[in-house]
Design a protein around this motif. Structure first.
Motif, PDB file in Angstrom:
ATOM      1  N   PHE A  88       0.843  -1.206   0.000  1.00 44.39           N
ATOM      2  CA  PHE A  88       0.000   0.000   0.000  1.00 44.39           C
ATOM      3  C   PHE A  88       0.877   1.255   0.000  1.00 44.39           C
ATOM      4  N   ASN A  89       1.879   1.228   0.886  1.00 43.83           N
ATOM      5  CA  ASN A  89       2.757   2.404   0.985  1.00 43.83           C
ATOM      6  C   ASN A  89       3.422   2.708  -0.350  1.00 43.83           C
ATOM      7  N   VAL A 107       0.659   4.108  -2.861  1.00 44.49           N
ATOM      8  CA  VAL A 107       0.176   5.473  -2.595  1.00 44.49           C
ATOM      9  C   VAL A 107       1.330   6.473  -2.636  1.00 44.49           C
ATOM     10  N   GLN A 108       2.533   5.997  -2.329  1.00 47.32           N
ATOM     11  CA  GLN A 108       3.663   6.933  -2.392  1.00 47.32           C
ATOM     12  C   GLN A 108       4.012   7.272  -3.834  1.00 47.32           C
ATOM     13  N   ARG A 144       1.833   7.547  -6.171  1.00 43.19           N
ATOM     14  CA  ARG A 144       0.847   8.587  -6.484  1.00 43.19           C
ATOM     15  C   ARG A 144       1.250   9.929  -5.884  1.00 43.19           C
ATOM     16  N   PHE A 145       1.678   9.880  -4.627  1.00 45.47           N
ATOM     17  CA  PHE A 145       2.038  11.113  -3.926  1.00 45.47           C
ATOM     18  C   PHE A 145       3.213  11.816  -4.617  1.00 45.47           C
ATOM     19  N   ILE A 146       4.232  11.055  -4.953  1.00 45.77           N
ATOM     20  CA  ILE A 146       5.408  11.673  -5.596  1.00 45.77           C
ATOM     21  C   ILE A 146       4.998  12.270  -6.941  1.00 45.77           C
ATOM     22  N   SER A 175       2.940  15.312  -6.422  1.00 41.34           N
ATOM     23  CA  SER A 175       3.808  16.392  -5.925  1.00 41.34           C
ATOM     24  C   SER A 175       4.593  16.985  -7.078  1.00 41.34           C
ATOM     25  N   VAL A 229      -7.659   5.091   0.239  1.00 45.31           N
ATOM     26  CA  VAL A 229      -7.821   6.416   0.849  1.00 45.31           C
ATOM     27  C   VAL A 229      -7.086   7.426  -0.029  1.00 45.31           C
ATOM     28  N   PRO A 284      -6.133  11.454  -0.068  1.00 46.39           N
ATOM     29  CA  PRO A 284      -6.191  12.665   0.747  1.00 46.39           C
ATOM     30  C   PRO A 284      -6.919  13.790   0.005  1.00 46.39           C
ATOM     31  N   GLU A 286      -2.631   2.848   8.288  1.00 46.50           N
ATOM     32  CA  GLU A 286      -3.574   3.885   7.832  1.00 46.50           C
ATOM     33  C   GLU A 286      -4.753   3.972   8.788  1.00 46.50           C
ATOM     34  N   SER A 307      -3.710   5.643  12.107  1.00 47.38           N
ATOM     35  CA  SER A 307      -3.199   7.017  12.091  1.00 47.38           C
ATOM     36  C   SER A 307      -4.154   7.993  11.421  1.00 47.38           C
ATOM     37  N   ASN A 308      -5.148   7.495  10.723  1.00 53.30           N
ATOM     38  CA  ASN A 308      -6.064   8.371  10.002  1.00 53.30           C
ATOM     39  C   ASN A 308      -7.420   8.384  10.718  1.00 53.30           C
TER      40      ASN A 308
END
Lengths: 451, 1009
Positions: free
Chosen positions: A102-103, A106-107, A109-111, A114, A153, A155, A440, A443-444
């Motif tokens: 998962f990390n 989603v990372q 996607r995040f990178i 960004s 999830v 954000p 997740e 922490s979410n």
């Protein structure tokens, strides 16, 4: 007293010096890159590549775990290290587990997002093909998430934590990114990758004309868009190869799979000949001789022969994200959904011919009836996607997609259950997808803690 | 394919046999030196005599007897006697001194050719209230002034011959925990003081040698890139073990923040300071030592050999025997005379698989140690120099070690008020180890798992393939430091220390071409370096304010730079069997890692001395650290302590002895890691192009975790020093504890970020009792007991969810860490196991430790002694092999229907054993009450002076048997001190597939002349 005064002054100087040292204690260590450096245009390509690399890691992991759950491979008993827990070997993913996959997804996607933000907000116009790549990685990251997680999830735009959403949300996001990639890229290579990605998304969304239209942009059946893998890097070493190879792990075998057959080792079910054994299809090659056992034993089986997959032969073997052959199968599936089974079979057999294989119903040893309706043709399409896309983190998602569509997603599932009680007595059910991880959920605040 | 030991590591290797010859040469040289010493006879006489203990009348050995005005001196022999030859005629003062005893002196008149008879009767210093200690104090302080507990170890008092500094710390004082790792040669041990005060950072104390900070953790475990966690020997060498134990004069240990405040940010886990020997005024005094030893592996891994409390009645162990060594017998070297169960030599002699023995030493485990030192000097310059050579063959088949160490310490006193001390040491250690631990290409894992291993075979010839895995490391350590002490006035002292500590580890980890599990071969060459630079300045000014009122004001600063550099080359796929280098591989990759942290601070301290019996100490340290966040600033650590020598009060009966009451409060901290405060991206590359991925979220406000400690206690010497009693209660409370707070993965950075959010408490009692039960001239019996309790608790996680760390769980209201898992609720039922999830089994660290030592003194100076240690009140999980892989477990043999052919369990197997032995149950149920007792040492000291000429003034034969007995309360089959792949750097008491530590037997001859 003069001496004492001098000494006090000298000592005070030392302390002041120490204090100055404290104040100026700004030690810069080489290696990691601080945030602000990423704003430099020279760093843009590296940031975009980072998204691709993380996507490679995500696909690398999911292709391995997914191959196990979707029964593309048979567990040899290895746990821990590069193996999976026993219940996962049976097909059950414990809710909240596999946070690493998962990390990575989603990372990626995040990178990528960004990078899109940094590039589009840059005072200097970004390189269009670099920006297009960022859109592509974002799109494919969302595709991987949608295909392999039932829920995810995303954000909010301001970065605040999101809530659980179904696969529809990442599919929509992927579609938007692929569209942006197509419109931004000036290099046809990236445009084609965008069309291929959008075709895959449209297929999932049931937009048959859209899927067919995008797939038709890739006219070369041999075209592919690959994720780079490297044997010299643990994270991007082709894990499906590594875990299946003779050294160090021999963690899996092809025995009992659709491709490997049971090699006459079990009378329950009766001996069956594996597809590859019968046809020699080069897309799903299986070792023909076994000198030894898989490294450990699976409860109920004892040790199993190490008949490994030869699909990947090196840790450097890239993993395809999309291909021309897959586009033909997308077109075929779109046709089947509009009742054109005969045209679909032509495309399916075209893909088989590209691999040097005869028509499906003429060369399979056990004999398959020629398709005469949509249902039969659909079963052949499902089988052909399994063969063509073996080990590319696609089969598990396909099974769920078809099952959701009422098409019997497990049609080609290898029948492990009748061979050992492990697969029927100690697992609740075969998992259909990965779960949002515990990290997740814990922490979410917007995500419930029960998987 | 024939595997053989290649010469690829030739630059690293040494021949074991060759050095036996070399050492013989050394011994001859020593002998020549010894008999060439001193030939002058003109106008001289001699002094003969004996030194005895004033209390018991027992002879005292190793007492320095010297003539201060002539630079002549000797050490007393085992029977307390001494002879000083070639003393110039005339009147001299002669003195006798030994640590722990008061100085004695008298006048003698020496005549030409005459012999003067002198006797000394030395009194013990009881509490040593006027002894000088320096660790944790500003400058030097008398013990009576110090309000916190401090342990001081004196090697001269140790009755076994320690083989390392770590060995000296073992069971040496309350609150010190030294835990073994496994049976690999060169393996370091894990050291902790007063348990855990941190869940995220290192709980290892920082270490100083002669005021110079050295690396405190062990050298890293290194493994091939194809499986970082284990593809190697999994041996971690401790820097403490690089010190020649013969060099050590004393060790001072302060255990908590109440004492370590002046060390600031990195001292919350305690401070260990080693002081090496200095030169002394007088003629050269030589000490040479030779040790020979052997060892063997004790029985382990047999659930039927010892009593497993969970073993149900009626299980026929005798009909279903398991191996006493988890089937490692063919690979283990045994001891001299066939002691132990290894039959490596027999296997070799039988000619089995000779290919695997090529180039390897067979025979028994053998350790050899040779050392020599000399001290002496004149009025202005004194020197101490030493050299050591250590050569060992381990119990594991590839294991051998060779070490050279040398030291030079010089004291230069150009003026009465100025002294320069310069200490330098260098150690060079090479070792070769067998692939072991949790390593799919290691010997223990593949042997333990029988035919369900990575060879699919339990045959010797198959498993022996891993012996071709050539794992070598060379460690070099260089420490140098200069201390200038300048006292321009009688009441003003300045001390400046500048020191440099350099450590280098070169690993060469080769699987040669043809290695069965990696046919094309792979080579790792890793060079890891650590540099520590120390600047330490302190000044003390004493003012006599009034009669019986004195104040000592101190101020100073300290800066320590800590730099790590690692450079690694990795090559794989070799074209053939030629001697490989990384460069000759088909695929090559390099990695570099550098990290530097500076910590600097200054302090002020004042000691108010009232009537030399009340002492009030206050102080503060202010620290900055490059790892703190940009927005954090400086950290302030205050301290205060009281000391009251109550036995100096008029009302205190003098006959009772000496008593000091003390209490202290202080703070110290622990810094986050070099990159923890900074938001960073990791440049990882991807397929030959640059790529960045998120690394660390960052936290600009990140600061140190701060441990506050309060302690109270007393030191007492009673009944004419027959009873020595110390007691300390400590209460530690860590605030701003660094916790790895999970970041929301969907946010993008994921992982965890250190935040100052937690609270941890840690309390305990420490009792030390030494009893002189029998004190006569020819007989004596002493008993020593150290008892420690330790109770930790996670008070707050700052809102974070429970998480795993320190090889256990961190959970509010529970110890640090706690063992948590699935409890089998129907253990004895003949049924499928049922579980209670997330069951709290108990603390992982021992909550009670009891060390016991005793010594019996017999006529002729013979001393017999024993040292044992009990640790209990804790629970650990010990599952030596991965049951879930359906391996054939030696532990489960009694329950297999056909143990040599199947893993099917008998129908009458209870649920607990089904949980342990059924693959799909994933090896649950291996939690044990881990209480145990170990007999650390049994030794005999025998003075053998009579066998040597008079000029040999001290000759001592010491025989030591170590690690010879283990009792466990519940854990029947494995040494509870066996640790995981990270070895001495393990953060918790986990375990991996290791062979247990050997029993060792050593004979030492130590001669002083």
């Amino acid at each position: 007293m003069k001496t004492i005064g001098t000494l006090f002054r000298a000592s005070g100087a030392v302390l002041v010096g120490t204090t100055v040292l404290l104040a100026g204690c700004d030690v810069t260590n080489p290696g990691p890159v601080s945030d602000e450096f990423l704003g430099d245009k020279a760093s843009h390509a590296g940031l975009v590549n980072g998204a691709g690399r993380r996507l490679a890691e995500a696909v690398n992991g999911v292709s391995y775990t997914g191959a196990l759950i979707s029964r593309e491979i048979f567990p040899g008993g290895q746990t821990g290290s590069l193996g999976h827990p026993v219940l996962v070997q049976g097909g059950w993913i414990e809710p909240g587990s596999y946070g690493g996959h998962f990390n990575d997804a989603v990372q990626s996607r995040f990178i990528a997002e960004s990078a899109i933000k940094i590039l589009t907000e840059s005072e200097e116009a970004p390189d269009p093909n670099t920006l297009a790549q960022a859109y592509l990685w974002a799109g494919y990251a969302y595709r991987v998430i949608a295909e392999n997680w039932c829920e995810t999830v995303i954000p909010a735009a301001d970065g605040s934590p999101g809530s659980l959403v179904s696969s529809t949300a990442p599919l929509a996001a992927a579609e938007q990114h692929f569209s942006n990639a197509i419109s931004t890229a000036t290099d046809n290579k990236w445009k084609l990758a965008g069309y291929a990605g959008r075709a895959q998304i449209n297929l999932w969304m049931g937009d048959w004309s859209g899927a067919s239209g995008d797939a038709s942009q890739i006219t070369d059946d041999s075209w592919s868009f690959d994720l780079n893998m490297s044997n010299l890097d643990n994270a991007t070493r082709n894990q499906l190869w590594f875990a299946n190879d003779n050294s160090p792990y021999r963690a899996f075998s092809m025995i009992y799979t659709y491709y490997g057959g049971n090699q006459g080792l079990s009378s329950n079910p009766p001996a069956f000949v594996g597809y590859t054994e019968a046809t020699g299809d080069p897309r799903t090659p299986v070792a023909t001789t076994s000198e030894t056992w898989a490294n450990a034993a699976l409860e109920g089986f004892g040790q199993v022969p190490f008949l490994n997959s030869l699909h990947y032969t090196s840790g450097d073997d890239d993993i395809r994200l999309a291909s021309g052959n897959e586009m033909r199968l997308i077109e075929a599936e779109a046709m089947l959904n509009t009742g054109q089974w005969s045209e679909a079979m032509t495309l399916i057999n075209q893909v088989r011919a590209n691999a040097g294989m005869n028509d499906l119903f003429t060369d399979y040893a056990n004999g398959l009836p020629a398709a005469s309706d949509v249902a039969t043709a659909m079963s052949y399409l499902m089988r052909e996607r399994g063969i063509e896309l073996w080990g590319e983190a696609r089969r598990w998602g396909d099974q769920r997609r078809w099952e959701t569509g009422g098409l019997g997603g497990d049609q080609q599932l290898a029948d492990f259950e009748t061979t050992t009680v492990l697969f029927t007595t100690t697992i609740p059910e075969r998992s259909r997808c990965l779960d949002v991880p515990d990290a997740e959920r814990e922490s979410n605040p917007n995500v419930p803690t029960v998987g | 394919m024939t595997l053989r030991q290649t010469d690829a590591g030739a630059p690293l290797k040494r021949s074991f046999k060759k050095h036996r010859v070399t050492m013989s040469g050394c011994l001859i040289l020593m002998a020549i030196l010894s008999f060439s010493a001193g030939t002058a006879e003109a106008q001289t006489g001699q002094i003969v005599g004996q030194v005895t203990d004033a209390n018991s009348g027992a002879p005292l050995s190793a007492v320095q007897v010297y003539l201060p005005d002539t630079n002549i001196g000797v050490l007393s022999r085992g029977d307390g006697r001494f002879i000083i030859l070639n003393v110039p005629v005339g009147v001299h003062e002669i003195a006798a001194a030994r640590i722990g005893y008061g100085l004695a002196s008298q006048q003698v008149t020496v005549t030409v050719g005459g012999s003067v008879q002198v006797s000394f009767s030395l009194s013990t210093q009881a509490l040593g209230l006027d002894e000088i200690v320096v660790t944790g104090t500003a400058g030097a302080s008398r013990r009576r002034e110090i309000g916190n507990s401090i342990s001081q170890l004196n090697p001269a008092d140790m009755l076994s011959r320690p083989v390392s500094a770590t060995d000296m710390l073992q069971s040496a004082a309350p609150g010190i925990s030294v835990t073994g790792i496994g049976g690999e040669i060169g393996q370091g041990k894990r050291i902790q003081l007063r348990g855990n005060t941190s869940v995220s950072m290192d709980n290892t104390p920082i270490i100083y040698i002669d005021g110079v900070r050295i690396m405190s953790g062990a050298f890293p475990q290194t493994a091939g890139r194809d499986y970082r966690a284990g593809r190697g020997a999994n041996v971690t060498v401790s820097p403490l073990d690089a010190i020649n134990p013969e060099d050590i004069e004393r060790i001072e240990i302060i255990k908590g923040s109440a004492a370590t405040t002046l060390y600031g940010t990195e001292a919350a886990a305690g401070v260990i300071q080693v002081f090496t020997k200095r030169g002394s005024t007088g003629a050269p005094v030589w000490t040479v030592e030779m040790q020979q030893g052997t060892g063997w592996t004790p029985v382990f891994g047999n659930p039927c050999r010892n009593v497993d409390p969970d073993m149900p009645a009626g299980v026929a162990c005798a009909d279903n025997p398991a191996s006493n060594y988890m089937f490692m017998e063919p690979f283990l070297r045994d001891g001299w005379f066939g002691l132990g169960g290894g039959d490596w030599g027999e296997t070799q002699a039988a000619g089995q698989a000779n290919d695997y023995y090529a180039g390897r030493e067979g025979g028994a485990m053998w350790t050899q140690l040779y050392s020599a030192s000399v001290r002496g000097g004149g009025e202005d310059l004194q020197y101490f120099a030493s050299a050591l050579h250590d050569n060992q063959l381990g119990t594991m088949p590839n294991d051998q070690l060779e070490k050279w160490a040398m030291r030079g310490n010089f004291t230069f006193t150009p003026a009465d008020n100025l002294q320069l001390q310069w200490n330098t040491s260098y150690t060079n250690q090479w070792q070769q180890n067998t692939a072991s631990g949790n390593n799919a290409q290691g010997i223990s894992l593949n042997t333990f798992r029988r035919e369900r291993n990575y060879f699919g075979s339990s045959a010797f010839e198959d498993i022996a393939n891993v012996l071709g895995f050539d794992i070598q490391q060379r460690i070099e350590r260089f420490t140098t430091g200069a201390t200038v002490t300048y006292s321009p006035l009688a009441n003003l002292t300045n001390r400046l220390t500048i020191g440099y500590d350099f450590s280098q580890q070169e690993n060469r980890n080769l699987r040669p071409f043809g290695f069965r599990q990696r046919p094309k071969g792979a080579l790792l060459n890793n060079t890891w370096q650590k540099r520590l630079l120390t600047f330490d300045y302190v000044s003390s000014y004493i003012v006599d304010v009034a009669d019986a009122l004195r104040t000592t004001f101190s101020w100073g600063g300290q800066a320590v730079g800590d730099e790590m550099r690692a450079l690694e080359g990795w090559g794989e796929d070799y074209p053939g069997a030629a001697e490989p280098t990384v460069s000759s591989a088909s695929l090559r990759i390099a990695e570099e890692n550098r990290q530097r942290v500076w910590n600097a601070g200054f302090f002020f301290q004042n000691v108010l001395d009232i009537s030399n019996k009340y002492f009030v100490t206050t102080g503060v340290r202010v620290d900055g650290n490059s790892a703190f966040g940009e927005g954090f600033g400086l950290q302030v650590y205050p301290k205060a302590s009281l000391s009251w020598v109550i036995s100096d009060e008029d009302f205190f009966p003098e006959s009772l002895g000496q008593v000091k009451l003390r209490t202290a409060y202080g703070q110290s901290g622990r810094a986050p890691g070099a990159f923890d405060a900074v938001r960073t991206w990791s440049p990882v590359g991807w397929g030959g192009v640059p790529a960045f991925v998120p690394q660390n979220v960052g936290n600009p406000d990140l600061g140190p975790e701060v441990t506050r400690e309060f302690e109270v206690g007393f030191d007492a010497s009673l009944m004419n020093d027959r009873v020595n009693l110390t007691y300390t209660y400590f209460n530690q409370f860590t605030t701003d504890a660094l916790m790895r707070v999970t970041q929301t993965p969907s946010g993008g950075f994921g992982g965890s970020q250190l935040e100052n959010v937690g609270k941890i408490s840690n309390t305990g009692h420490e009792v030390g009792l030494n009893l002189g039960l029998v004190q006569y001239a020819n007989y004596g019996w002493d008993v020593g007991i150290f008892f420690t309790t330790n109770g930790s608790e996670v008070v707050s996680l700052g809102g974070a969810a429970p998480f795993s760390s320190l090889s256990g769980w961190i959970q509010e209201g529970q110890p640090v860490p706690v063992e948590r898992g699935r409890l089998v609720t129907n253990p004895t039922a003949i049924a499928k196991p049922e579980y209670e999830q997330d069951y709290i089994f108990g603390p992982q660290l021992p909550t009670k430790t009891l060390s016991m030592n005793t010594s019996v003194r017999l006529p002729k100076g013979i001393v017999l002694s024993a040292l044992g240690e009990y640790r209990g009140g804790h629970v650990i999980e010990r599952n030596p092999i991965s049951i879930s892989r359906s391996v054939r477990s030696p532990i489960c043999r009694p329950f297999y229907t056909d143990p040599d052919n199947t893993i099917t369990l008998r129908d009458d197997t209870p649920a607990l054993w089904r949980a342990r032995c059924t693959p799909s149950e994933r090896g649950r149920g291996y939690w044990y009450d881990s209480s145990y007792f170990k007999l650390r040492h049994v030794s005999a000291q025998i003075p053998v002076d009579v066998a040597f000429p008079d000029r040999i003034n001290n000759a001592l034969l010491t025989v030591t048997l170590s690690n010879s007995y283990l009792w466990t309360k519940e854990l029947p089959w494995m040494d509870p001190e066996t640790l995981g792949n990270q070895g001495a750097n393990s953060t918790g008491l986990n375990s991996s597939e290791r062979v247990v530590s050997p029993v060792t037997f050593r004979v030492s001859l130590r001669i002083t002349f």
